[in-house]
Motif scaffolding. Structure first.
Motif, PDB file in Angstrom:
ATOM      1  N   VAL A 187       0.854  -1.185   0.000  1.00  0.00           N
ATOM      2  CA  VAL A 187       0.000   0.000   0.000  1.00  0.00           C
ATOM      3  C   VAL A 187       0.891   1.238   0.000  1.00  0.00           C
ATOM      4  CG1 VAL A 187      -1.700   1.356   1.282  1.00  0.00           C
ATOM      5  CG2 VAL A 187      -1.897  -1.143   1.197  1.00  0.00           C
ATOM      6  N   LEU A 188       0.697   2.109  -0.976  1.00  0.00           N
ATOM      7  CA  LEU A 188       1.397   3.384  -1.016  1.00  0.00           C
ATOM      8  C   LEU A 188       0.485   4.426  -0.385  1.00  0.00           C
ATOM      9  CD1 LEU A 188       2.857   3.210  -4.640  1.00  0.00           C
ATOM     10  CD2 LEU A 188       4.035   2.735  -2.483  1.00  0.00           C
ATOM     11  N   ALA A 189       0.877   4.919   0.780  1.00  0.00           N
ATOM     12  CA  ALA A 189       0.053   5.855   1.532  1.00  0.00           C
ATOM     13  C   ALA A 189       0.506   7.286   1.251  1.00  0.00           C
ATOM     14  CB  ALA A 189       0.142   5.558   3.026  1.00  0.00           C
ATOM     15  N   ALA A 190      -0.307   8.012   0.482  1.00  0.00           N
ATOM     16  CA  ALA A 190       0.014   9.381   0.097  1.00  0.00           C
ATOM     17  C   ALA A 190      -1.045  10.324   0.643  1.00  0.00           C
ATOM     18  CB  ALA A 190       0.076   9.500  -1.421  1.00  0.00           C
ATOM     19  N   PHE A 191      -0.674  11.567   0.820  1.00  0.00           N
ATOM     20  CA  PHE A 191      -1.672  12.581   1.169  1.00  0.00           C
ATOM     21  C   PHE A 191      -2.675  12.695   0.032  1.00  0.00           C
ATOM     22  CE2 PHE A 191      -3.275  16.959   1.233  1.00  0.00           C
ATOM     23  CZ  PHE A 191      -3.712  17.049   2.544  1.00  0.00           C
TER      24      PHE A 191
ATOM     25  N   PHE B 246      -5.148   7.366  -0.074  1.00  0.00           N
ATOM     26  CA  PHE B 246      -4.983   8.799   0.172  1.00  0.00           C
ATOM     27  C   PHE B 246      -5.432   9.112   1.594  1.00  0.00           C
ATOM     28  CE2 PHE B 246      -5.498  10.287  -4.538  1.00  0.00           C
ATOM     29  CZ  PHE B 246      -4.288   9.681  -4.834  1.00  0.00           C
ATOM     30  N   THR B 247      -4.613   9.804   2.331  1.00  0.00           N
ATOM     31  CA  THR B 247      -4.942  10.109   3.720  1.00  0.00           C
ATOM     32  C   THR B 247      -5.860  11.320   3.860  1.00  0.00           C
ATOM     33  OG1 THR B 247      -2.954  11.476   3.998  1.00  0.00           O
ATOM     34  CG2 THR B 247      -2.758   9.129   4.515  1.00  0.00           C
ATOM     35  N   SER B 248      -5.932  12.170   2.846  1.00  0.00           N
ATOM     36  CA  SER B 248      -6.751  13.383   2.930  1.00  0.00           C
ATOM     37  C   SER B 248      -8.216  13.090   2.620  1.00  0.00           C
ATOM     38  CB  SER B 248      -6.234  14.437   1.952  1.00  0.00           C
ATOM     39  OG  SER B 248      -7.152  15.504   1.827  1.00  0.00           O
ATOM     40  N   ASN B 249      -9.082  13.389   3.572  1.00  0.00           N
ATOM     41  CA  ASN B 249     -10.526  13.207   3.363  1.00  0.00           C
ATOM     42  C   ASN B 249     -11.037  14.078   2.224  1.00  0.00           C
ATOM     43  OD1 ASN B 249     -10.626  11.468   5.576  1.00  0.00           O
ATOM     44  ND2 ASN B 249     -11.083  13.121   7.011  1.00  0.00           N
ATOM     45  N   ILE B 250     -10.583  15.319   2.175  1.00  0.00           N
ATOM     46  CA  ILE B 250     -11.047  16.265   1.162  1.00  0.00           C
ATOM     47  C   ILE B 250     -10.673  15.792  -0.237  1.00  0.00           C
ATOM     48  CG2 ILE B 250     -10.779  18.618   0.275  1.00  0.00           C
ATOM     49  CD1 ILE B 250     -10.437  19.555   3.165  1.00  0.00           C
ATOM     50  N   ILE B 251      -9.450  15.332  -0.382  1.00  0.00           N
ATOM     51  CA  ILE B 251      -8.976  14.886  -1.690  1.00  0.00           C
ATOM     52  C   ILE B 251      -9.725  13.640  -2.140  1.00  0.00           C
ATOM     53  CG2 ILE B 251      -6.989  13.863  -2.876  1.00  0.00           C
ATOM     54  CD1 ILE B 251      -5.250  15.925  -1.415  1.00  0.00           C
ATOM     55  N   ARG B 252      -9.944  12.701  -1.232  1.00  0.00           N
ATOM     56  CA  ARG B 252     -10.692  11.495  -1.610  1.00  0.00           C
ATOM     57  C   ARG B 252     -12.098  11.851  -2.071  1.00  0.00           C
ATOM     58  NH1 ARG B 252      -8.902   9.681   3.257  1.00  0.00           N
ATOM     59  NH2 ARG B 252     -11.039   9.556   4.040  1.00  0.00           N
ATOM     60  N   LYS B 253     -12.759  12.745  -1.349  1.00  0.00           N
ATOM     61  CA  LYS B 253     -14.121  13.129  -1.718  1.00  0.00           C
ATOM     62  C   LYS B 253     -14.158  13.782  -3.089  1.00  0.00           C
ATOM     63  CE  LYS B 253     -15.876  13.653   3.001  1.00  0.00           C
ATOM     64  NZ  LYS B 253     -16.350  14.590   4.046  1.00  0.00           N
ATOM     65  N   LYS B 254     -13.123  14.544  -3.414  1.00  0.00           N
ATOM     66  CA  LYS B 254     -13.074  15.197  -4.728  1.00  0.00           C
ATOM     67  C   LYS B 254     -12.982  14.146  -5.846  1.00  0.00           C
ATOM     68  CE  LYS B 254     -12.598  18.903  -7.395  1.00  0.00           C
ATOM     69  NZ  LYS B 254     -11.477  19.836  -7.221  1.00  0.00           N
ATOM     70  N   TRP B 255     -12.157  13.119  -5.640  1.00  0.00           N
ATOM     71  CA  TRP B 255     -12.041  12.063  -6.643  1.00  0.00           C
ATOM     72  C   TRP B 255     -13.329  11.244  -6.732  1.00  0.00           C
ATOM     73  CZ3 TRP B 255      -8.833  12.273 -10.388  1.00  0.00           C
ATOM     74  CH2 TRP B 255      -7.587  12.876 -10.219  1.00  0.00           C
ATOM     75  N   HIS B 256     -13.959  11.003  -5.588  1.00  0.00           N
ATOM     76  CA  HIS B 256     -15.216  10.250  -5.606  1.00  0.00           C
ATOM     77  C   HIS B 256     -16.297  11.014  -6.381  1.00  0.00           C
ATOM     78  CE1 HIS B 256     -13.898   8.139  -1.623  1.00  0.00           C
ATOM     79  NE2 HIS B 256     -13.198   7.749  -2.672  1.00  0.00           N
TER      80      HIS B 256
ATOM     81  N   THR C 140       4.856   4.957   2.998  1.00  0.00           N
ATOM     82  CA  THR C 140       4.368   6.321   2.892  1.00  0.00           C
ATOM     83  C   THR C 140       5.133   7.094   1.828  1.00  0.00           C
ATOM     84  OG1 THR C 140       3.972   8.379   4.100  1.00  0.00           O
ATOM     85  CG2 THR C 140       5.949   7.153   4.681  1.00  0.00           C
ATOM     86  N   THR C 141       4.479   8.080   1.223  1.00  0.00           N
ATOM     87  CA  THR C 141       5.179   9.009   0.337  1.00  0.00           C
ATOM     88  C   THR C 141       5.374  10.353   1.029  1.00  0.00           C
ATOM     89  OG1 THR C 141       3.165   9.869  -0.723  1.00  0.00           O
ATOM     90  CG2 THR C 141       4.184   7.911  -1.708  1.00  0.00           C
ATOM     91  N   LEU C 142       5.142  10.389   2.342  1.00  0.00           N
ATOM     92  CA  LEU C 142       5.385  11.605   3.107  1.00  0.00           C
ATOM     93  C   LEU C 142       6.882  11.895   3.163  1.00  0.00           C
ATOM     94  CD1 LEU C 142       2.951  10.897   6.081  1.00  0.00           C
ATOM     95  CD2 LEU C 142       2.595  12.547   4.226  1.00  0.00           C
ATOM     96  N   LEU C 143       7.224  13.147   3.455  1.00  0.00           N
ATOM     97  CA  LEU C 143       8.630  13.518   3.537  1.00  0.00           C
ATOM     98  C   LEU C 143       9.226  13.299   4.916  1.00  0.00           C
ATOM     99  CD1 LEU C 143       8.024  14.905   0.753  1.00  0.00           C
ATOM    100  CD2 LEU C 143       9.736  16.603   1.423  1.00  0.00           C
ATOM    101  N   SER C 144       8.445  13.589   5.966  1.00  0.00           N
ATOM    102  CA  SER C 144       9.046  13.571   7.298  1.00  0.00           C
ATOM    103  C   SER C 144       8.176  12.830   8.309  1.00  0.00           C
ATOM    104  CB  SER C 144       9.273  15.012   7.785  1.00  0.00           C
ATOM    105  OG  SER C 144       8.029  15.654   8.030  1.00  0.00           O
ATOM    106  N   HIS C 145       8.781  12.533   9.440  1.00  0.00           N
ATOM    107  CA  HIS C 145       8.078  11.892  10.552  1.00  0.00           C
ATOM    108  C   HIS C 145       7.313  12.974  11.324  1.00  0.00           C
ATOM    109  CE1 HIS C 145       8.245   8.438  13.668  1.00  0.00           C
ATOM    110  NE2 HIS C 145       7.307   9.276  14.031  1.00  0.00           N
ATOM    111  N   GLY C 146       6.312  13.530  10.656  1.00  0.00           N
ATOM    112  CA  GLY C 146       5.479  14.566  11.244  1.00  0.00           C
ATOM    113  C   GLY C 146       4.150  14.011  11.700  1.00  0.00           C
ATOM    114  N   GLU C 147       3.181  14.888  11.852  1.00  0.00           N
ATOM    115  CA  GLU C 147       1.901  14.489  12.435  1.00  0.00           C
ATOM    116  C   GLU C 147       1.178  13.438  11.588  1.00  0.00           C
ATOM    117  OE1 GLU C 147      -1.107  17.786  12.138  1.00  0.00           O
ATOM    118  OE2 GLU C 147       0.652  18.902  11.465  1.00  0.00           O
ATOM    119  N   GLU C 148       1.249  13.558  10.254  1.00  0.00           N
ATOM    120  CA  GLU C 148       0.558  12.587   9.404  1.00  0.00           C
ATOM    121  C   GLU C 148       1.186  11.206   9.521  1.00  0.00           C
ATOM    122  OE1 GLU C 148      -0.445  13.679   5.365  1.00  0.00           O
ATOM    123  OE2 GLU C 148      -0.236  15.785   5.888  1.00  0.00           O
TER     124      GLU C 148
END
Length: 303
Positions: free
Chosen positions: A12-16, A47-57, A101-109
């Motif tokens: 699984v590739l987990a991206a924002f 995709f971790t972003s709720n807003i982005i997923r809804k846009k694609w849906h 993950t495709t995130l850059l850093s060990h941040g909140e996401e």
């Protein structure tokens, strides 16, 4: 395992995520590099972003959009979050998963993502064979994570080395190089200071700067550095996996608060480059190595 038996491992590739169709190619490029390395293992995006997923849906019922954008994979119109994607794989019989993950850093996401993985790994059933997952491994972000096993400073050095093409492009334009990262307001963004230092040590014949949308170093700090160094021309690129909303608007937009406009108002000529890190084949290989490391540590076989 007999080649006709179902494979129990998946990726699984987990991206924002992104809503910009022009930025999707950066994500697809990462996926292709993983599929090339493991042609017999299913690879899916979450995709971790709720807003982005809804846009694609919503675009799922927009036939005109789909006709205009044949490059968009059908799976994006039904893209799920990490938990939903893992549930689908479990329902299909996959019980050893590597989440990269495709995130850059060990941040909140990433911390939230790690919490999901840890929680699923902790599930115990009366009969062990009925556990939903045998193992879920989590690959570290691009800029690494803390701990003794993998040095985050080495990950930062590898990232800096992978940006050599940007350096050469800036040199050809006789410009300083500025990166816009995302950052965050909740955790230390000191990694970006270290990246900037590493870049300038690695490429001493070019002046390179890193600024963030959130956290530090912010735009004000970046601008002050540019003024102190009497920089007159810059090439600016997103230090983000995709050139999406932040790159198109906050970095290169025509509004008064975009970095391009604010730098121009301060007498600095700006050339924006709208290209995400995911389009860089060297960056793709770094993510792939982090995935390999996670699979190896968890004794998960990928084919």
């Amino acid at each position: 395992m007999n080649k006709n038996e179902p494979h129990t491992s998946a990726i699984v590739l987990a991206a924002f995520g992104t809503t910009y169709d022009s930025a999707v190619e950066s994500l697809l490029a990462i996926k292709r590099s993983v599929e090339k390395a493991y042609p017999n293992t299913p690879v899916r995006y979450a995709f971790t972003s709720n807003i982005i997923r809804k846009k694609w849906h919503k675009r799922q019922s927009d036939q005109q959009y789909q006709q205009d954008h044949p490059e968009i994979p059908a799976s994006f119109y039904q893209v799920k979050n990490v938990l939903g994607t893992l549930a689908d794989l479990q329902n299909e019989g996959y019980n050893q998963i590597v989440v990269q993950t495709t995130l850059l850093s060990h941040g909140e996401e990433f911390i939230d993502l790690k919490a999901y993985v840890d929680a699923l790994n902790s599930i115990e059933t009366i009969k062990p064979e009925w556990k939903p997952f045998k193992q879920i491994a989590l690959g570290r972000p691009l800029m690494g994570t803390w701990g003794k096993q993998y040095s985050y400073s080495e990950d930062i050095e590898k990232l800096a080395t992978s940006l050599v093409d940007d350096v050469e492009q800036a040199k050809a334009q006789h410009s300083a190089l500025v990166y816009m990262g995302h950052g965050n307001d909740h955790l230390s963004t000191g990694l970006y200071y270290e990246l900037e230092e590493q870049l300038n040590q690695l490429y001493p014949d070019l002046q390179i700067y890193v600024g963030l949308v959130e956290g530090h170093p912010n735009f004000a700090a970046l601008l002050q550095k540019l003024k102190n160094d009497r920089i007159q021309t810059v090439m600016i690129k997103p230090l983000m996996v995709v050139a999406g909303d932040h790159a198109n608007n906050d970095m290169a937009g025509d509004e008064d608060d975009s970095w391009k406009v604010m730098l121009s108002q301060n007498g600095i000529a700006v050339t924006p480059i709208l290209e995400g890190l995911g389009s860089n084949d060297k960056i793709q290989q770094l993510y792939l190595q982090h995935l390999r490391d996670a699979a190896k540590d968890a004794n998960i076989t990928l084919k």
